[in-house]
Design an enzyme around this catalytic site. Sequence first.
Site, PDB file in Angstrom:
ATOM      1  N   GLU A  71       4.352  -3.241  -7.284  1.00 44.94           N
ATOM      2  CA  GLU A  71       3.753  -2.968  -8.584  1.00 44.94           C
ATOM      3  C   GLU A  71       2.496  -2.110  -8.395  1.00 44.94           C
ATOM      4  O   GLU A  71       1.692  -2.367  -7.500  1.00 44.94           O
ATOM      5  CB  GLU A  71       3.384  -4.326  -9.193  1.00 44.94           C
ATOM      6  CG  GLU A  71       2.633  -4.307 -10.485  1.00 44.94           C
ATOM      7  CD  GLU A  71       2.184  -5.713 -10.905  1.00 44.94           C
ATOM      8  OE1 GLU A  71       1.661  -5.844 -12.011  1.00 44.94           O
ATOM      9  OE2 GLU A  71       2.359  -6.679 -10.132  1.00 44.94           O
ATOM     10  N   TRP A  72       2.341  -1.106  -9.255  1.00 44.43           N
ATOM     11  CA  TRP A  72       1.109  -0.308  -9.254  1.00 44.43           C
ATOM     12  C   TRP A  72       0.060  -1.033 -10.091  1.00 44.43           C
ATOM     13  O   TRP A  72       0.360  -1.505 -11.194  1.00 44.43           O
ATOM     14  CB  TRP A  72       1.366   1.080  -9.842  1.00 44.43           C
ATOM     15  CG  TRP A  72       0.096   1.844 -10.082  1.00 44.43           C
ATOM     16  CD1 TRP A  72      -0.590   1.963 -11.256  1.00 44.43           C
ATOM     17  CD2 TRP A  72      -0.665   2.551  -9.095  1.00 44.43           C
ATOM     18  NE1 TRP A  72      -1.721   2.714 -11.069  1.00 44.43           N
ATOM     19  CE2 TRP A  72      -1.795   3.084  -9.749  1.00 44.43           C
ATOM     20  CE3 TRP A  72      -0.503   2.790  -7.723  1.00 44.43           C
ATOM     21  CZ2 TRP A  72      -2.765   3.840  -9.087  1.00 44.43           C
ATOM     22  CZ3 TRP A  72      -1.471   3.539  -7.061  1.00 44.43           C
ATOM     23  CH2 TRP A  72      -2.580   4.060  -7.740  1.00 44.43           C
ATOM     24  N   LEU A  73      -1.141  -1.144  -9.557  1.00 40.64           N
ATOM     25  CA  LEU A  73      -2.232  -1.782 -10.304  1.00 40.64           C
ATOM     26  C   LEU A  73      -3.345  -0.761 -10.493  1.00 40.64           C
ATOM     27  O   LEU A  73      -3.703  -0.066  -9.536  1.00 40.64           O
ATOM     28  CB  LEU A  73      -2.771  -2.994  -9.536  1.00 40.64           C
ATOM     29  CG  LEU A  73      -1.785  -4.139  -9.313  1.00 40.64           C
ATOM     30  CD1 LEU A  73      -2.374  -5.171  -8.354  1.00 40.64           C
ATOM     31  CD2 LEU A  73      -1.418  -4.800 -10.632  1.00 40.64           C
ATOM     32  N   ASP A 107      -6.390 -12.089   5.766  1.00 38.63           N
ATOM     33  CA  ASP A 107      -7.105 -10.864   6.171  1.00 38.63           C
ATOM     34  C   ASP A 107      -8.050 -10.451   5.046  1.00 38.63           C
ATOM     35  O   ASP A 107      -8.066  -9.312   4.602  1.00 38.63           O
ATOM     36  CB  ASP A 107      -6.076  -9.750   6.461  1.00 38.63           C
ATOM     37  CG  ASP A 107      -6.696  -8.559   7.183  1.00 38.63           C
ATOM     38  OD1 ASP A 107      -7.852  -8.646   7.633  1.00 38.63           O
ATOM     39  OD2 ASP A 107      -6.011  -7.521   7.301  1.00 38.63           O
TER      40      ASP A 107
HETATM   41  P1  ADP Z   1      -2.990  -0.200   4.416  1.00 40.80           P
HETATM   42  O1  ADP Z   1      -1.803  -1.116   4.570  1.00 40.80           O
HETATM   43  O2  ADP Z   1      -2.706   1.164   4.958  1.00 40.80           O
HETATM   44  O3  ADP Z   1      -4.271  -0.780   4.951  1.00 40.80           O
HETATM   45  P2  ADP Z   1      -3.809  -0.939   1.731  1.00 40.80           P
HETATM   46  O4  ADP Z   1      -2.869  -2.014   1.333  1.00 40.80           O
HETATM   47  O5  ADP Z   1      -5.175  -1.368   2.183  1.00 40.80           O
HETATM   48  O6  ADP Z   1      -3.167   0.020   2.830  1.00 40.80           O
HETATM   49  O7  ADP Z   1      -3.911   0.059   0.514  1.00 40.80           O
HETATM   50  C1  ADP Z   1      -4.724   1.234   0.553  1.00 40.80           C
HETATM   51  C2  ADP Z   1      -5.504   1.386  -0.750  1.00 40.80           C
HETATM   52  O8  ADP Z   1      -4.608   1.578  -1.828  1.00 40.80           O
HETATM   53  C3  ADP Z   1      -6.294   0.129  -1.120  1.00 40.80           C
HETATM   54  O9  ADP Z   1      -7.584   0.167  -0.619  1.00 40.80           O
HETATM   55  C4  ADP Z   1      -6.275   0.149  -2.627  1.00 40.80           C
HETATM   56  O10 ADP Z   1      -7.385   0.874  -3.120  1.00 40.80           O
HETATM   57  C5  ADP Z   1      -5.025   0.883  -2.985  1.00 40.80           C
HETATM   58  N1  ADP Z   1      -3.942  -0.053  -3.394  1.00 40.80           N
HETATM   59  C6  ADP Z   1      -3.375  -1.014  -2.637  1.00 40.80           C
HETATM   60  N2  ADP Z   1      -2.412  -1.649  -3.298  1.00 40.80           N
HETATM   61  C7  ADP Z   1      -2.343  -1.073  -4.524  1.00 40.80           C
HETATM   62  C8  ADP Z   1      -1.526  -1.285  -5.690  1.00 40.80           C
HETATM   63  N3  ADP Z   1      -0.564  -2.199  -5.702  1.00 40.80           N
HETATM   64  N4  ADP Z   1      -1.748  -0.512  -6.771  1.00 40.80           N
HETATM   65  C9  ADP Z   1      -2.700   0.454  -6.741  1.00 40.80           C
HETATM   66  N5  ADP Z   1      -3.500   0.704  -5.689  1.00 40.80           N
HETATM   67  C10 ADP Z   1      -3.333  -0.049  -4.587  1.00 40.80           C
END
Ligand code: ADP
Length: 286
Positions: free
Chosen positions: A92-94, A193
């Site tokens: 899901e996009w947030l 984490d």
């Molecule tokens: P990685 O697995 O490479 O560490 P992250 O899960 O930390 O990646 O995601 C990178 C960035 O993307 C996050 O810091 C956040 O700002 C953004 N992000 C993560 N999940 C979502 C989501 N579901 N919807 C929108 N933005 C997200």
Amino acid sequence: MWTAIAQHISAQTGTAFTLQERRSVGGGCINQAYQVSDGRQSFFVKVNQATQVAMFEAEAQGLKEMYDSQTIRVPRPICWGTAEGSAYLAMEWLELGGGGDAWGCMGTALAAMHRVTSDRGFGWHQPNTIGATPQPNPWTPTWLEFYREHRLRHQFRLAGRRGGRFPRQHELLMALPDLLADHAPAPSLVHGDLWSGNAAVTQSGDPVILDPATYFGDREVDIAMTELFGRFPEAFYAAYQAAYPLDPGYGGRKILYNLYHILNHFTLFGGSYAAQANRMIDQLLR
Ligand code: ADP
């Protein structure tokens, strides 16, 4: 690859999805991340090499475990797989980037998630990763054994392979029964984490946690990590304590629990994290 991902999203959601726009999202440590959209719905998609598909599967399962607990907001995982030499995970996009007073709600919601327990003890039904490091989660009856064997000893082994020298590691492992004496935590569903980069607030004001290394463990591991690289806002701790007070002695265990992450940072990045780990070990054995 993107056509295959879009088809998988369509099949999983039951709603046709044809990719019209794709935008890179920064901020991740390990994967490339994208917002994909058809103009009506958006999804967040992480991409890596095909060999990393197990990491994405474990992340999806972790998100599902937390999502199903209905306690704290996490992105709903949609699908994962491989296509044309790449692994992907769609969720899901947030719309992140909200502010306000969501941190109190974050503390209350995390406390509710921590009340979710397991009758199989400590561990989880599958290994996952912490950063890019493998994290084993075999079901283990006691927290002492789980933390000693599957967290500290495991991480000492990996950090040692990377050239880290920890002269007092055996002394520390032997001292664990004392360091954890009088502490008998229930297995809690933990994020695993929880540094500030993995906590956010949606534009509608909901606290969200992202990118988990889920398992059932002592809930204090999450609180300790929120204090490792700069603390969360105070409202978070006040609300958490009101909802689920921490046990006495948390201050000492915090160092023990954060040692795992510092060792993992050495395993991932090398450098001065070994010296920091040794200072923490000295402090614990003092
Ligand atoms: P990685 O697995 O490479 O560490 P992250 O899960 O930390 O990646 O995601 C990178 C960035 O993307 C996050 O810091 C956040 O700002 C953004 N992000 C993560 N999940 C979502 C989501 N579901 N919807 C929108 N933005 C997200």
